[in-house]
Design a protein around this motif. Structure first.
Motif, PDB file in Angstrom:
ATOM      1  N   UNK A 196       0.884  -1.301   0.085  1.00  0.00           N
ATOM      2  CA  UNK A 196      -0.239   0.167   0.070  1.00  0.00           C
ATOM      3  C   UNK A 196       0.918   1.264  -0.143  1.00  0.00           C
ATOM      4  N   UNK A 197       2.042   1.128   0.612  1.00  0.00           N
ATOM      5  CA  UNK A 197       2.840   2.420   0.584  1.00  0.00           C
ATOM      6  C   UNK A 197       3.330   2.903  -0.908  1.00  0.00           C
ATOM      7  N   UNK A 198       3.258   1.929  -1.787  1.00  0.00           N
ATOM      8  CA  UNK A 198       3.571   2.298  -2.998  1.00  0.00           C
ATOM      9  C   UNK A 198       2.511   2.625  -3.992  1.00  0.00           C
ATOM     10  N   UNK A 199       1.562   1.852  -3.767  1.00  0.00           N
ATOM     11  CA  UNK A 199       0.153   1.977  -4.602  1.00  0.00           C
ATOM     12  C   UNK A 199      -0.507   3.111  -4.171  1.00  0.00           C
ATOM     13  N   UNK A 200      -0.510   3.426  -2.923  1.00  0.00           N
ATOM     14  CA  UNK A 200      -1.490   4.789  -2.417  1.00  0.00           C
ATOM     15  C   UNK A 200      -0.335   5.819  -2.922  1.00  0.00           C
TER      16      UNK A 200
END
Length: 191
Positions: free
Chosen positions: A98-102
């Motif tokens: 999620x750190x990357x996608x968000x």
């Protein structure tokens, strides 16, 4: 991942009520790895309001429903979001985190060159990760405890490895497609 980044990003897109935020997290947010209980959302919104990152207006009977707090970013909240998306990115060990996608979603709407750099950094890291790990020894360890079936352990371990390889390869292919699309002329005008 902290909930602050997605909430700042959502409120940078448009004003939203807590209910609308929860609906977004339940639908689009699931593709970003965001799954939060309503109490977590409202607790974080309250903290962000106390910290001066967001404000709200109470709208009476929106759409025939009950009164709702409708949140919006303050200048401080916008500044925090811009600092966050401009900060160094350290790719986590797990791909599709999620750190990357968000971060990619919200960076793309505010800073196209930074979003492209983020995709390139993630791609470089994942390609390197595959290169370091693809050929490693995956044999069954010696000295298994009694009752452990080495054949089944080997079979399921190999199947999980094949599935993982296919998943990370698909992720890398997607990153390459994103890099090509984002690097193309007109990225800022993409819709």
């Amino acid at each position: 991942m902290k909930l602050e980044l997605p909430l700042l990003g959502l409120l940078a897109m448009r004003r939203m009520s807590g209910y609308e935020i929860k609906k977004w997290l339940d639908s689009e947010g699931q593709f970003l790895g965001l799954d939060r209980h309503p109490s977590q959302i409202y607790r974080e919104l309250n903290r962000m309001q106390v910290d001066g990152l967001i404000e709200f207006d109470v709208e009476n009977g929106r759409g025939g429903g009950p009164d709702a707090k409708v949140y919006r970013l303050t200048a401080a909240g916008g500044g925090r979001l811009r600092r966050r998306i401009g900060s160094a990115y350290d790719p986590p060990k797990r791909f599709q985190a999620p750190e990357f996608t968000c971060r990619l979603l919200f960076t793309s709407m505010l800073d196209a060159p930074r979003a492209l750099a983020l995709v390139r950094q993630e791609l470089e890291f994942r390609v390197g990760q595959v290169a370091r790990n693809r050929g490693r020894d995956r044999g069954v360890p010696a000295g298994l405890e009694p009752g452990v079936d080495a054949g089944r352990l080997r079979f399921v371990g190999e199947e999980l490895h094949r599935h993982g390889m296919a998943a990370v390869d698909t992720w890398i292919d997607w990153l390459r497609r994103m890099e090509a699309a984002m690097g193309a002329d007109g990225w800022e005008d993409a819709s």
